[in-house]
Design a protein around this motif. Structure first.
Motif, PDB file in Angstrom:
ATOM      1  N   GLN A  93       0.900  -1.102   0.052  1.00  0.00           N
ATOM      2  CA  GLN A  93       0.115  -0.171  -0.123  1.00  0.00           C
ATOM      3  C   GLN A  93       0.882   1.341  -0.037  1.00  0.00           C
ATOM      4  OE1 GLN A  93      -1.899  -1.573   3.492  1.00  0.00           O
ATOM      5  NE2 GLN A  93      -3.916  -0.761   2.579  1.00  0.00           N
ATOM      6  N   ALA A 110       2.322   1.724  -3.739  1.00  0.00           N
ATOM      7  CA  ALA A 110       1.419   2.031  -4.409  1.00  0.00           C
ATOM      8  C   ALA A 110       0.743   3.728  -4.324  1.00  0.00           C
ATOM      9  CB  ALA A 110       0.056   1.390  -4.501  1.00  0.00           C
ATOM     10  N   CYS A 153       1.750   7.083  -6.581  1.00  0.00           N
ATOM     11  CA  CYS A 153       0.463   7.442  -6.897  1.00  0.00           C
ATOM     12  C   CYS A 153      -0.458   6.502  -7.892  1.00  0.00           C
ATOM     13  CB  CYS A 153       0.621   8.715  -7.599  1.00  0.00           C
ATOM     14  SG  CYS A 153      -0.723   9.860  -7.327  1.00  0.00           S
ATOM     15  N   VAL A 154      -0.530   5.332  -7.666  1.00  0.00           N
ATOM     16  CA  VAL A 154      -1.314   4.456  -8.442  1.00  0.00           C
ATOM     17  C   VAL A 154      -2.371   3.570  -7.638  1.00  0.00           C
ATOM     18  CG1 VAL A 154       0.430   4.011 -10.162  1.00  0.00           C
ATOM     19  CG2 VAL A 154       0.413   2.651  -8.481  1.00  0.00           C
ATOM     20  N   SER A 155      -3.404   3.126  -8.222  1.00  0.00           N
ATOM     21  CA  SER A 155      -4.219   2.464  -7.566  1.00  0.00           C
ATOM     22  C   SER A 155      -3.866   0.728  -7.937  1.00  0.00           C
ATOM     23  CB  SER A 155      -5.553   2.605  -8.014  1.00  0.00           C
ATOM     24  OG  SER A 155      -6.518   1.460  -7.731  1.00  0.00           O
ATOM     25  N   LEU A 156      -4.033  -0.165  -6.739  1.00  0.00           N
ATOM     26  CA  LEU A 156      -3.540  -1.496  -6.796  1.00  0.00           C
ATOM     27  C   LEU A 156      -4.612  -2.158  -7.770  1.00  0.00           C
ATOM     28  CD1 LEU A 156      -2.310  -2.093  -3.137  1.00  0.00           C
ATOM     29  CD2 LEU A 156      -0.999  -2.319  -5.258  1.00  0.00           C
ATOM     30  N   THR A 157      -5.773  -1.632  -7.725  1.00  0.00           N
ATOM     31  CA  THR A 157      -7.103  -2.225  -8.417  1.00  0.00           C
ATOM     32  C   THR A 157      -7.703  -1.350  -9.465  1.00  0.00           C
ATOM     33  OG1 THR A 157      -8.320  -1.430  -6.616  1.00  0.00           O
ATOM     34  CG2 THR A 157      -7.344  -3.604  -6.109  1.00  0.00           C
ATOM     35  N   HIS A 158      -6.981  -0.683 -10.348  1.00  0.00           N
ATOM     36  CA  HIS A 158      -7.370   0.319 -11.354  1.00  0.00           C
ATOM     37  C   HIS A 158      -8.627  -0.477 -12.007  1.00  0.00           C
ATOM     38  CE1 HIS A 158      -8.460   2.924 -14.577  1.00  0.00           C
ATOM     39  NE2 HIS A 158      -7.520   3.764 -14.024  1.00  0.00           N
ATOM     40  N   ARG A 159      -9.904   0.020 -12.100  1.00  0.00           N
ATOM     41  CA  ARG A 159     -10.759  -1.035 -12.469  1.00  0.00           C
ATOM     42  C   ARG A 159     -10.797  -1.244 -13.873  1.00  0.00           C
ATOM     43  NH1 ARG A 159     -17.014   0.678 -12.276  1.00  0.00           N
ATOM     44  NH2 ARG A 159     -16.637  -0.114 -10.198  1.00  0.00           N
ATOM     45  N   LEU A 177      -6.777  -8.524  -6.506  1.00  0.00           N
ATOM     46  CA  LEU A 177      -5.326  -8.067  -6.048  1.00  0.00           C
ATOM     47  C   LEU A 177      -4.934  -9.141  -5.121  1.00  0.00           C
ATOM     48  CD1 LEU A 177      -3.297  -5.979  -5.183  1.00  0.00           C
ATOM     49  CD2 LEU A 177      -4.877  -5.274  -3.321  1.00  0.00           C
ATOM     50  N   ASP A 225      -8.512   2.011   2.048  1.00  0.00           N
ATOM     51  CA  ASP A 225      -7.540   2.560   1.251  1.00  0.00           C
ATOM     52  C   ASP A 225      -7.826   3.066  -0.259  1.00  0.00           C
ATOM     53  OD1 ASP A 225      -5.274   2.836   0.042  1.00  0.00           O
ATOM     54  OD2 ASP A 225      -4.114   0.971   0.686  1.00  0.00           O
ATOM     55  N   PRO A 226      -7.550   4.248  -0.454  1.00  0.00           N
ATOM     56  CA  PRO A 226      -7.975   4.305  -1.711  1.00  0.00           C
ATOM     57  C   PRO A 226      -7.580   3.629  -2.881  1.00  0.00           C
ATOM     58  CG  PRO A 226      -6.903   6.287  -0.755  1.00  0.00           C
ATOM     59  CD  PRO A 226      -6.803   5.185   0.184  1.00  0.00           C
ATOM     60  N   GLY A 227      -6.476   2.950  -2.631  1.00  0.00           N
ATOM     61  CA  GLY A 227      -5.600   2.232  -3.592  1.00  0.00           C
ATOM     62  C   GLY A 227      -6.072   0.684  -3.785  1.00  0.00           C
ATOM     63  N   ILE A 228      -7.271   0.606  -2.873  1.00  0.00           N
ATOM     64  CA  ILE A 228      -7.876  -0.959  -2.797  1.00  0.00           C
ATOM     65  C   ILE A 228      -9.231  -0.796  -3.132  1.00  0.00           C
ATOM     66  CG2 ILE A 228      -8.199  -3.084  -1.389  1.00  0.00           C
ATOM     67  CD1 ILE A 228      -5.533  -2.730  -0.378  1.00  0.00           C
ATOM     68  N   PHE A 229      -9.931  -0.901  -4.401  1.00  0.00           N
ATOM     69  CA  PHE A 229     -11.133  -0.877  -4.843  1.00  0.00           C
ATOM     70  C   PHE A 229     -11.669   0.359  -4.293  1.00  0.00           C
ATOM     71  CE2 PHE A 229     -10.926  -5.755  -3.835  1.00  0.00           C
ATOM     72  CZ  PHE A 229     -10.755  -5.965  -5.177  1.00  0.00           C
ATOM     73  N   ARG A 247     -11.366   3.456  -6.502  1.00  0.00           N
ATOM     74  CA  ARG A 247     -11.720   4.381  -7.523  1.00  0.00           C
ATOM     75  C   ARG A 247     -10.663   5.322  -7.651  1.00  0.00           C
ATOM     76  NH1 ARG A 247     -16.858   3.145  -9.467  1.00  0.00           N
ATOM     77  NH2 ARG A 247     -16.223   4.352 -11.420  1.00  0.00           N
ATOM     78  N   ALA A 248      -9.322   5.165  -6.932  1.00  0.00           N
ATOM     79  CA  ALA A 248      -8.262   6.113  -6.965  1.00  0.00           C
ATOM     80  C   ALA A 248      -7.842   6.271  -8.429  1.00  0.00           C
ATOM     81  CB  ALA A 248      -7.448   5.742  -6.071  1.00  0.00           C
ATOM     82  N   GLY A 249      -7.718   5.078  -9.144  1.00  0.00           N
ATOM     83  CA  GLY A 249      -7.222   5.244 -10.532  1.00  0.00           C
ATOM     84  C   GLY A 249      -7.947   6.263 -11.138  1.00  0.00           C
ATOM     85  N   GLU A 250      -9.326   6.277 -11.275  1.00  0.00           N
ATOM     86  CA  GLU A 250      -9.819   7.247 -12.090  1.00  0.00           C
ATOM     87  C   GLU A 250      -9.853   8.872 -11.645  1.00  0.00           C
ATOM     88  OE1 GLU A 250     -13.869   5.052 -12.808  1.00  0.00           O
ATOM     89  OE2 GLU A 250     -12.392   3.680 -11.559  1.00  0.00           O
ATOM     90  N   ILE A 267      -7.227   9.968  -9.977  1.00  0.00           N
ATOM     91  CA  ILE A 267      -5.962  10.422 -10.344  1.00  0.00           C
ATOM     92  C   ILE A 267      -5.808  10.907 -11.759  1.00  0.00           C
ATOM     93  CG2 ILE A 267      -3.432   9.497 -10.605  1.00  0.00           C
ATOM     94  CD1 ILE A 267      -4.115   7.732  -8.205  1.00  0.00           C
ATOM     95  N   GLU A 268      -6.228   9.836 -12.603  1.00  0.00           N
ATOM     96  CA  GLU A 268      -6.335  10.525 -14.029  1.00  0.00           C
ATOM     97  C   GLU A 268      -7.143  11.656 -14.516  1.00  0.00           C
ATOM     98  OE1 GLU A 268      -7.997   6.859 -16.040  1.00  0.00           O
ATOM     99  OE2 GLU A 268      -6.329   5.671 -15.620  1.00  0.00           O
ATOM    100  N   ARG A 303     -17.932  -3.589 -12.609  1.00  0.00           N
ATOM    101  CA  ARG A 303     -18.293  -2.257 -13.237  1.00  0.00           C
ATOM    102  C   ARG A 303     -19.851  -2.183 -13.180  1.00  0.00           C
ATOM    103  NH1 ARG A 303     -15.885   1.643 -16.378  1.00  0.00           N
ATOM    104  NH2 ARG A 303     -13.651   0.581 -16.456  1.00  0.00           N
TER     105      ARG A 303
END
Lengths: 273, 273
Positions: free
Chosen positions: A138, A141, A145-151, A157, B107-111, B113-116, B118-119, B165
């Motif tokens: 964690q 990640a 600055c990445v998600s471990l689970t980008h959807r 994971l 944790d934002p990085g585990i399920f 939706r942080a990836g979206e 951040i992008e 999704r």
């Protein structure tokens, strides 16, 4: 803050009852600011703190001054024997009426041998509780600055360790699970066994072009990252300093890091220390 | 504490530069004491906090009084549309020069939706960073006083979500990986889709006697745990209150919880309150 005021605090009444207790505390990945408030509170009520090699010095600064500090690292020892010694030491100190804080890098519940220490305490009738910590995965990640689970890339994971009970790559890993293109995989203690991991995973169908990022000392000032593919990463690990465990993040969720690293030779993502 | 003094603090100089920034912050599983020090610091430098349904009230008490608080829960909305709205709101506020804290349960990085998010920030040229949090799985394991990876029982730890999704059970889950007897599996948002999960996993070879523990409101005063097997747990979920997400811990690492729960009908492990 009723949640704080009402909290069970095994060290609090130790002078009145002289009854020992054990708290397994996650020290987080390195940055002392990634300690939880609950972990700080445990450190401040400890009589003695048994800590690992992986715990950074700044974390121990949160302990009360009177607390004894004891490094119980495992470097250079047979891990199984040494763990039994640690279990016995924890139990012995608690039976003397101490509040023992067992401070572990990351989260004690994730490859932290907490299970064995909990069992040892319970067998001896000692109250034990766990304060979770931010795991190295964690921390890495967040730092990247990445998600471990980008959807778009990961439905699953998984965390595995490069060291089994005997110190080698576990021989009963589910290689099909490792080859799944819809998973993010984090490999702990990956340095020595990554070539073997790659061989098995590619044989099970993993795409060798799958992004793979090695991270050392995640969240610390000397953090090092190395972005590659699983096909090329194992050989590149030889360039990294040998005194830190290697964490590898594997999967398409980490593809953007590879894109950032490759064309421009970004220092932060291709540094070799 | 050089790690703290030297920390990048995007909100700190916001009055000087009037340049916005976004910090994605993990609020942890519920107990406010499971916030990290870094998360508290972010809350105390926020101009505005956008928080989820899953964030407990005590966590928000750590924010500075002047910070605006905005609930951006997703209950009752199509998740995809709503997420795009949240992304747009975050960007819009940051472009006005605000330090936006996006506070997420776990944790934002585990399920998370942080990836979206951040992008979206990067596409708009907004500085963004992530402060990790204790995930619900870690909180539940600590609360149950078990290791997620007891070395006698688990070589692999995996997290999956019961909601893809489209809100249904993901149809591309690796069912062989779910059936692995040497894995610990944590299923997020498991309530509606656990019967389907069971059907697929058993068909792939999972032993129906595999221990499975449902946890609601992990680490909160109203935490509820229900220990069973994967063969029997889905039907038992109907007895649980409907207003909280259900987390399911599955695997032989959780066998001791089942043994505790079955003979004595332990209130804490079989409560339906």
């Amino acid at each position: 803050m009723s949640g704080i005021d009402g909290m069970e605090e095994p060290g609090g009444d130790r002078r009145a009852e002289k009854r020992g207790a054990v708290t397994l505390v996650g020290a987080g990945p390195g940055d002392p600011e990634l300690l939880t408030l609950k972990a700080v509170k445990a450190l401040q009520s400890a009589d003695i703190i048994l800590y690992d090699d992986l715990v950074s010095a700044g974390v121990l600064d949160f302990a009360r001054q009177e607390a004894k500090r004891l490094l119980v690292g495992k470097k250079g020892y047979g891990p199984q024997v040494k763990q039994a010694e640690i279990n016995a030491l924890i139990v012995s100190l608690a039976l003397q009426g101490k509040h023992v804080v067992r401070l572990k890098g990351g989260d004690p519940g994730i490859f932290g041998r907490a299970g064995e220490e909990i069992e040892a305490c319970r067998a001896a009738g000692i109250p034990v509780r766990v304060v979770p910590g931010i795991s190295a995965a964690q921390g890495a990640a967040a730092s990247l600055c990445v998600s471990l689970t980008h959807r778009d890339h990961a439905r699953r994971l998984q965390f595995v360790t490069g060291h089994s009970r005997e110190g080698a790559l576990p021989d009963d890993l589910d290689w099909g699970a490792m080859a799944d293109p819809a998973a993010s995989t984090v490999i702990y203690m990956a340095r020595a066994t990554l070539p073997g991991f790659r061989a098995h995973a590619l044989a099970a169908g993993l795409d060798p072009a799958t992004p793979a990022v090695a991270v050392l000392a995640a969240t610390r000032p000397d953090e090092i990252r190395l972005a590659a593919t699983i096909g090329t990463l194992p050989e590149k690990l030889a360039d990294l300093p040998a005194d830190r465990p290697v964490l590898v993040l594997l999967g398409h969720a980490f593809g953007a890091l590879l894109e950032q690293a490759e064309p421009a030779a970004d220092r932060r993502l291709s540094g070799t220390g």
